[in-house]
Design a protein around this motif. Structure first.
Motif, short mmCIF file in Angstrom:
data_model
loop_
_atom_site.label_atom_id
_atom_site.label_comp_id
_atom_site.label_asym_id
_atom_site.label_seq_id
_atom_site.Cartn_x
_atom_site.Cartn_y
_atom_site.Cartn_z
N GLN A 302 -0.92 -26.83 -5.99
CA GLN A 302 -0.21 -26.11 -4.93
C GLN A 302 0.21 -24.73 -5.41
O GLN A 302 0.04 -23.73 -4.68
N PHE A 303 0.78 -24.64 -6.61
CA PHE A 303 1.07 -23.33 -7.19
C PHE A 303 -0.21 -22.49 -7.23
O PHE A 303 -0.21 -21.30 -6.86
N PHE A 304 -1.29 -23.08 -7.71
CA PHE A 304 -2.57 -22.40 -7.85
C PHE A 304 -3.06 -21.85 -6.50
O PHE A 304 -3.43 -20.68 -6.38
N ALA A 305 -3.06 -22.71 -5.48
CA ALA A 305 -3.58 -22.30 -4.17
C ALA A 305 -2.73 -21.20 -3.55
O ALA A 305 -3.26 -20.23 -2.98
N LEU A 306 -1.41 -21.32 -3.65
CA LEU A 306 -0.53 -20.30 -3.09
C LEU A 306 -0.69 -18.97 -3.84
O LEU A 306 -0.68 -17.90 -3.23
N ALA A 307 -0.86 -19.04 -5.16
CA ALA A 307 -1.03 -17.82 -5.94
C ALA A 307 -2.38 -17.18 -5.66
O ALA A 307 -2.50 -15.96 -5.53
N ARG A 308 -3.43 -18.00 -5.53
CA ARG A 308 -4.77 -17.48 -5.25
C ARG A 308 -4.81 -16.75 -3.91
O ARG A 308 -5.54 -15.78 -3.73
N ALA A 309 -4.00 -17.24 -2.95
CA ALA A 309 -3.96 -16.61 -1.62
C ALA A 309 -2.97 -15.46 -1.54
O ALA A 309 -2.82 -14.85 -0.48
N GLY A 310 -2.26 -15.17 -2.63
CA GLY A 310 -1.34 -14.04 -2.63
C GLY A 310 0.07 -14.36 -2.21
O GLY A 310 0.88 -13.46 -2.01
N TYR A 311 0.41 -15.65 -2.10
CA TYR A 311 1.77 -16.05 -1.71
C TYR A 311 2.70 -16.13 -2.91
O TYR A 311 3.92 -16.12 -2.75
N PRO A 313 2.87 -15.05 -7.44
CA PRO A 313 2.24 -14.13 -8.40
C PRO A 313 0.85 -14.60 -8.81
O PRO A 313 0.62 -15.79 -9.09
N ALA A 314 -0.09 -13.66 -8.86
CA ALA A 314 -1.49 -13.98 -9.10
C ALA A 314 -1.72 -14.68 -10.43
O ALA A 314 -2.68 -15.45 -10.59
N TRP A 434 10.60 -13.49 -0.27
CA TRP A 434 9.49 -13.10 -1.15
C TRP A 434 8.26 -12.72 -0.32
O TRP A 434 7.59 -11.73 -0.57
N PHE A 435 7.98 -13.53 0.70
CA PHE A 435 6.82 -13.32 1.57
C PHE A 435 6.89 -11.95 2.24
O PHE A 435 5.88 -11.23 2.34
N GLN A 436 8.07 -11.56 2.71
CA GLN A 436 8.22 -10.30 3.44
C GLN A 436 7.91 -9.08 2.56
O GLN A 436 7.45 -8.05 3.06
N PHE A 437 8.14 -9.20 1.26
CA PHE A 437 7.97 -8.06 0.37
C PHE A 437 6.65 -8.09 -0.42
O PHE A 437 6.45 -7.24 -1.30
N THR A 438 5.77 -9.03 -0.12
CA THR A 438 4.57 -9.16 -0.96
C THR A 438 3.28 -9.17 -0.13
O THR A 438 2.30 -9.80 -0.54
N ALA A 439 3.29 -8.48 0.98
CA ALA A 439 2.08 -8.43 1.80
C ALA A 439 0.90 -7.87 1.01
O ALA A 439 -0.25 -8.28 1.21
N HIS A 440 1.17 -6.92 0.10
CA HIS A 440 0.09 -6.31 -0.67
C HIS A 440 -0.59 -7.32 -1.58
O HIS A 440 -1.79 -7.18 -1.89
N HIS A 441 0.13 -8.35 -2.00
CA HIS A 441 -0.48 -9.40 -2.82
C HIS A 441 -1.52 -10.17 -2.00
O HIS A 441 -2.60 -10.49 -2.50
N ARG A 442 -1.20 -10.46 -0.75
CA ARG A 442 -2.13 -11.21 0.08
C ARG A 442 -3.34 -10.36 0.46
O ARG A 442 -4.45 -10.88 0.58
N GLU A 443 -3.12 -9.07 0.64
CA GLU A 443 -4.24 -8.17 0.94
C GLU A 443 -5.19 -8.07 -0.25
O GLU A 443 -6.41 -7.95 -0.07
N ALA A 444 -4.63 -8.15 -1.45
CA ALA A 444 -5.45 -8.01 -2.65
C ALA A 444 -6.11 -9.32 -3.05
O ALA A 444 -7.03 -9.34 -3.87
N ALA A 445 -5.64 -10.45 -2.47
CA ALA A 445 -6.18 -11.76 -2.86
C ALA A 445 -7.62 -11.89 -2.39
O ALA A 445 -8.03 -11.34 -1.36
#
Length: 456
Positions: A302-311, A313-314, A434-445
């Motif tokens: 679950q950690f892995f999947a959320l991180a891979r999708a940018g939710y 830290p990568a 955390w979600f509100q401030f990390t949209a760029h992580h999901r865009e980069a995933a």
């Protein structure tokens, strides 16, 4: 080393994971339900929860086979309801799987303390984390094979327990003061039935975690339904058998607030120095180990999947040379060890650490079950042509029963566990911040068609 998991698990491995994730619930935790509902009240609670889980698994299997993704409910909810839907399910699942292991680790410590009274249960619990995080890190095939072996041993041990205590069983013992400490059914008994819901859920909690091994399953459309259906039937029979036999061997009240009810129940029948008792303690550890080890596999995926999708830290999505998410395994372990050492520092509604961790984990599970069933209904509408090798039988009635019972459980949980419910909401709120401030992580995933509804 990339972010692609290796498919290497067959039906027996998946059955071992599905049952192994849960089977510690047959060894401990459930008896806290007797403390609030009595044996008869808790039997009603357990039957209602067993109905919910059976309907849920027959419905959930449709999602797991149609969308075989390591994120499990996170993936289904994101595909059905978008990023925020995925966030709710993903956070709830993560809370479920991160807070269950500390409870199990403490039970492992309690079982070992029976044999070695001088051993600090907390130290034993931390040792269990270190050993089984290491085993999960060195490879999923090795980890799943180990899980299968200890699960089989744990099932056999529960059958042995029932056989050994059967001569001492008395129905009159089981029903004595069986309605929340009274022989009379009353409003208090009804209240107890609902208050005991978290401990009945503990009988089955985390069976859905096998979905998080779906990316590592060979031919998931065929193997997962076999594993899930045989798994839930195994667990229902074991749960009812263990609870009824344990409750009828003597004074059930002495078993209602301890972490090792089965050894204590057997002690009543065979005596303190019997070889049967020592066998139960040692082999009984396999049940706890099976769940502990399996849930480590679950939370790491679950950690892995959320991180891979940018939710998240990568870095948590990195794989080692064994193709396992080692950073995710370690992250969940650190949280669990911190929870173990918080025992006594925080008072949560007068609960023991074990009961509090169980209740927190159950809050996550119930929210995830609700999101999963809503996702099933949503995807039937929005993606009628999604390849479904397994269809939920009795649709829409069976999924609706699962959803309705899950909603009842959530309301009852919130009513009887206000403090822990508020802490759960706090964790969810922190995730949204955390979600509100990390949209760029999901865009980069990296793109994931199973999450977004592209070609599977």
């Amino acid at each position: 080393m990339g972010t692609t998991l290796k498919a290497s698990l067959g039906t027996p491995h998946l059955w071992g994971i599905a049952v192994g994730l849960v089977i510690s619930g047959e060894y401990f935790g459930w008896s806290y339900g007797w403390g609030v509902a009595g044996t008869l009240g808790f039997l009603i609670t357990a039957l209602l929860v067993a109905t919910m889980y059976t309907c849920f698994i027959f419905s959930f299997t449709e999602l797991t086979t149609a969308i075989p993704h390591a994120g499990g409910p996170f993936a289904y909810s994101r595909r059905a309801f978008g990023e925020r839907g995925g966030l709710i399910a993903g956070l709830a699942t993560l809370i479920e799987f991160v807070f269950a292991p500390p409870a199990i680790a403490m039970a492992i410590g309690a079982y070992l303390n029976v044999q070695f009274p001088g051993l600090d249960p907390k130290l034993a619990a931390v040792g269990a984390y270190i050993i089984f995080m290491g085993l999960n890190i060195v490879g999923v095939s090795i980890a799943a094979t180990f899980e299968l072996v200890v699960t089989i041993l744990a099932v056999v041990e529960l059958l042995v327990f029932m056989g050994v205590v059967a001569p001492g069983f008395s129905f009159s013992n089981f029903v004595l003061n069986g309605w929340a400490g009274s022989n009379e059914f009353s409003l208090g008994a009804i209240s107890g039935i609902f208050a005991a819901i978290p401990f009945a859920i503990w009988f089955f909690l985390a069976i859905e975690g096998a979905a998080m091994a779906a990316e590592e399953a060979k031919d998931p459309q065929r193997t997962i339904p076999k594993a899930y259906i045989s798994g839930i039937l195994t667990l229902v029979l074991l749960a009812l058998g263990v609870m009824i036999f344990a409750g009828g061997v003597g004074d059930w009240t002495v078993l209602s607030n301890i972490n090792d009810p089965l050894p204590q129940a057997m002690k009543t029948v065979v005596g303190e120095n019997s070889g049967w008792l020592h066998m139960l303690v040692w082999i009984g550890l396999f049940g706890l180990v099976a769940s502990f080890h399996g849930i480590i596999l679950g939370y790491s995926r679950q950690f892995f999947a959320l991180a891979r999708a940018g939710y998240l830290p990568a870095g948590l999505a990195k794989l080692n040379r064994f193709h396992t998410p080692h950073r995710a395994i370690i992250a969940g372990g650190l949280i669990g060890i911190a929870a173990i050492y918080s025992d006594g520092l925080i008072n949560l509604q007068g609960m023991s650490l074990t009961a509090a961790m169980i209740t927190m984990s159950v809050f996550g599970a119930i929210v995830m079950y609700i999101m999963s069933m809503l996702s099933l209904f949503r995807l039937r509408q929005t993606e009628p042509n999604l390849p479904r090798s397994f269809m939920a039988p009795g649709y829409p009635v069976i999924p609706a029963i699962a959803l309705a019972l899950a909603l009842v459980c959530l309301v009852a949980m919130a009513w009887f566990n206000t403090t822990i419910g508020l802490i759960f909401l706090g964790f969810m709120a922190a995730g949204f911040v955390w979600f509100q401030f990390t949209a760029h992580h999901r865009e980069a995933a990296a793109g994931d068609t199973l999450l977004t509804g592209g070609a599977a």
